[in-house]
Scaffold this motif. Sequence first.
Motif, PDB file in Angstrom:
ATOM      1  N   ARG A  74       0.825  -1.203   0.000  1.00 44.25           N
ATOM      2  CA  ARG A  74       0.000   0.000   0.000  1.00 44.25           C
ATOM      3  C   ARG A  74       0.865   1.259   0.000  1.00 44.25           C
ATOM      4  NH1 ARG A  74      -3.474  -3.465   3.103  1.00 44.25           N
ATOM      5  NH2 ARG A  74      -5.496  -3.632   2.045  1.00 44.25           N
ATOM      6  N   GLU A  75       1.958   1.208   0.717  1.00 46.95           N
ATOM      7  CA  GLU A  75       2.859   2.359   0.738  1.00 46.95           C
ATOM      8  C   GLU A  75       3.537   2.544  -0.618  1.00 46.95           C
ATOM      9  OE1 GLU A  75       6.778   3.999   3.225  1.00 46.95           O
ATOM     10  OE2 GLU A  75       5.843   2.067   3.716  1.00 46.95           O
ATOM     11  N   GLN A  76       3.882   1.421  -1.264  1.00 44.77           N
ATOM     12  CA  GLN A  76       4.551   1.487  -2.565  1.00 44.77           C
ATOM     13  C   GLN A  76       3.681   2.167  -3.613  1.00 44.77           C
ATOM     14  OE1 GLN A  76       5.715  -2.351  -4.066  1.00 44.77           O
ATOM     15  NE2 GLN A  76       6.209  -1.575  -6.105  1.00 44.77           N
ATOM     16  N   PHE A  77       2.382   1.890  -3.591  1.00 44.74           N
ATOM     17  CA  PHE A  77       1.469   2.448  -4.595  1.00 44.74           C
ATOM     18  C   PHE A  77       0.694   3.654  -4.061  1.00 44.74           C
ATOM     19  CE2 PHE A  77       2.120  -1.881  -6.120  1.00 44.74           C
ATOM     20  CZ  PHE A  77       2.384  -1.653  -7.453  1.00 44.74           C
ATOM     21  N   TYR A 110      -1.205  -1.639 -11.507  1.00 44.43           N
ATOM     22  CA  TYR A 110      -0.941  -2.586 -10.431  1.00 44.43           C
ATOM     23  C   TYR A 110      -0.599  -3.971 -10.983  1.00 44.43           C
ATOM     24  CZ  TYR A 110      -3.220   0.869  -7.384  1.00 44.43           C
ATOM     25  OH  TYR A 110      -3.561   2.009  -6.703  1.00 44.43           O
ATOM     26  N   GLN A 111      -1.422  -4.442 -11.948  1.00 38.08           N
ATOM     27  CA  GLN A 111      -1.259  -5.823 -12.390  1.00 38.08           C
ATOM     28  C   GLN A 111      -0.114  -6.005 -13.381  1.00 38.08           C
ATOM     29  OE1 GLN A 111      -4.633  -7.224 -14.718  1.00 38.08           O
ATOM     30  NE2 GLN A 111      -5.322  -5.120 -15.050  1.00 38.08           N
ATOM     31  N   PHE A 112       0.210  -4.978 -14.152  1.00 37.01           N
ATOM     32  CA  PHE A 112       1.288  -5.090 -15.125  1.00 37.01           C
ATOM     33  C   PHE A 112       2.589  -4.471 -14.631  1.00 37.01           C
ATOM     34  CE2 PHE A 112      -2.660  -4.968 -17.691  1.00 37.01           C
ATOM     35  CZ  PHE A 112      -2.546  -6.204 -18.303  1.00 37.01           C
ATOM     36  N   ASN A 113       2.525  -3.705 -13.553  1.00 32.01           N
ATOM     37  CA  ASN A 113       3.688  -3.007 -13.005  1.00 32.01           C
ATOM     38  C   ASN A 113       4.416  -2.219 -14.105  1.00 32.01           C
ATOM     39  OD1 ASN A 113       5.392  -2.187 -10.928  1.00 32.01           O
ATOM     40  ND2 ASN A 113       6.815  -3.891 -11.249  1.00 32.01           N
ATOM     41  N   ALA A 114       3.627  -1.519 -14.907  1.00 30.70           N
ATOM     42  CA  ALA A 114       4.151  -0.732 -16.026  1.00 30.70           C
ATOM     43  C   ALA A 114       3.372   0.572 -16.088  1.00 30.70           C
ATOM     44  CB  ALA A 114       4.011  -1.505 -17.341  1.00 30.70           C
ATOM     45  N   PRO A 115       3.963   1.627 -16.663  1.00 30.57           N
ATOM     46  CA  PRO A 115       3.235   2.897 -16.785  1.00 30.57           C
ATOM     47  C   PRO A 115       1.924   2.721 -17.558  1.00 30.57           C
ATOM     48  CG  PRO A 115       5.554   3.223 -17.240  1.00 30.57           C
ATOM     49  CD  PRO A 115       5.351   1.741 -17.140  1.00 30.57           C
ATOM     50  N   VAL A 116       0.873   3.350 -17.053  1.00 31.64           N
ATOM     51  CA  VAL A 116      -0.442   3.236 -17.700  1.00 31.64           C
ATOM     52  C   VAL A 116      -0.387   3.741 -19.132  1.00 31.64           C
ATOM     53  CG1 VAL A 116      -2.800   4.158 -17.668  1.00 31.64           C
ATOM     54  CG2 VAL A 116      -1.740   3.345 -15.555  1.00 31.64           C
ATOM     55  N   LEU A 163      -6.797   0.334 -10.314  1.00 36.75           N
ATOM     56  CA  LEU A 163      -7.309   1.702 -10.295  1.00 36.75           C
ATOM     57  C   LEU A 163      -6.571   2.647 -11.247  1.00 36.75           C
ATOM     58  CD1 LEU A 163      -8.073   2.181  -6.493  1.00 36.75           C
ATOM     59  CD2 LEU A 163      -9.651   1.669  -8.341  1.00 36.75           C
ATOM     60  N   PRO A 164      -5.236   2.684 -11.262  1.00 38.23           N
ATOM     61  CA  PRO A 164      -4.571   3.614 -12.191  1.00 38.23           C
ATOM     62  C   PRO A 164      -4.902   3.328 -13.657  1.00 38.23           C
ATOM     63  CG  PRO A 164      -3.030   2.855 -10.525  1.00 38.23           C
ATOM     64  CD  PRO A 164      -4.252   2.015 -10.383  1.00 38.23           C
ATOM     65  N   LEU A 165      -4.969   2.056 -14.030  1.00 33.42           N
ATOM     66  CA  LEU A 165      -5.257   1.712 -15.424  1.00 33.42           C
ATOM     67  C   LEU A 165      -6.704   2.032 -15.777  1.00 33.42           C
ATOM     68  CD1 LEU A 165      -4.163   0.552 -18.021  1.00 33.42           C
ATOM     69  CD2 LEU A 165      -4.662  -1.756 -17.177  1.00 33.42           C
TER      70      LEU A 165
END
Length: 342
Positions: free
Chosen positions: A73-76, A102-108, A308-310
């Motif tokens: 949670r702190e990381q994201f 979150y799931q791809f660990n890549a920029p949206v 959420l970000p994606l």
Amino acid sequence: MTADAASAPLGKPGARTATAYPRYLAGKLAGAAVSLLAVLVTSFFLFRLIPGDPVRFMTGGRQVSSEQLANYREQFGLDLPLWQQFTDYCGKALTGDLGTSYQFNAPVIDKITEALPHTLLLTGTAFVIYTVLGIVLGTRSAWRHGRLGDRLNTGLALVLYSVPSFWLGLLLIVTLSVGIGPLPGLFPTGGMESGGEEGFAYVLDVAHHLVLPVVTLVAVEYGQTLLVTRSALMDEMGSDYLTTARAKGLRDDLVRRRHAVPNALLPTVTLIFINLGRTVAGVILVETVFSWPGLGGLFYQALSVPDLPLVQGLFFVFAAAVIVMNTLADLIYPLLDPRVGR
């Protein structure tokens, strides 16, 4: 009226026209900017209502300690107060940073850029076909309204426009992909390619996978263009300028192409630009049904986590595409009808 008032110079129409369009332009651009900001705010708070814990998803169902969950949670940034998450999100979004998936660990933005060409291929192909088909058939139906062809075209357009796209897609998969009885399947059930093909064989393979989703989109969407074009043209058919054109001896098809259709295009242009905005968004249900690797399928995949970000980034891109295209349509109106914007 006094002599001074009588001798006062009247306002010049040209001056009024010269200042009217810049004001019209500024108003439309300001409205688009406000709409984009509203979408930015909505995209953040709307998807916070989705049930599910994205941190739990990232652990893959493994047993993890509370310390590990807190680290995730702190990381994201999920441990921050909601207002601080919101300000961070808006600040980064205004610089083009839509966060990290979150799931791809890549920029949206990288995931969106990767999937965008696939969506444009599918929905762009369908858009060109159903726009041309709708305008041509809508024009012919209006010009020959009341005849058998008009009734058949209008009836079929209404039926197909009322059909859910996912249901029609599943029906096409059952009949033309899986096959019924002795009839074999002719097309793939989903995906964009079979794999292992190169060069021209790869192009044919992609085109083969493209047929059913394009047919689904064309069947569902062309009816709207047909009905709008037909209605707009029928409103113009009783106008005096068409009667004058016929009285001058112009052939009926010239009266239609040179006079009636151009003056009936305003509602159709609006619809075309709205559909262009939706082309960027893709059709989520159709891409999901046919497992097409575009923005629509990516949105469905992100929504199920929830990533959420994606989800927020895709929602903003979808809405921004529609807003930008609507604004472009508003800016083009004065070129089609000089009365607009005065």
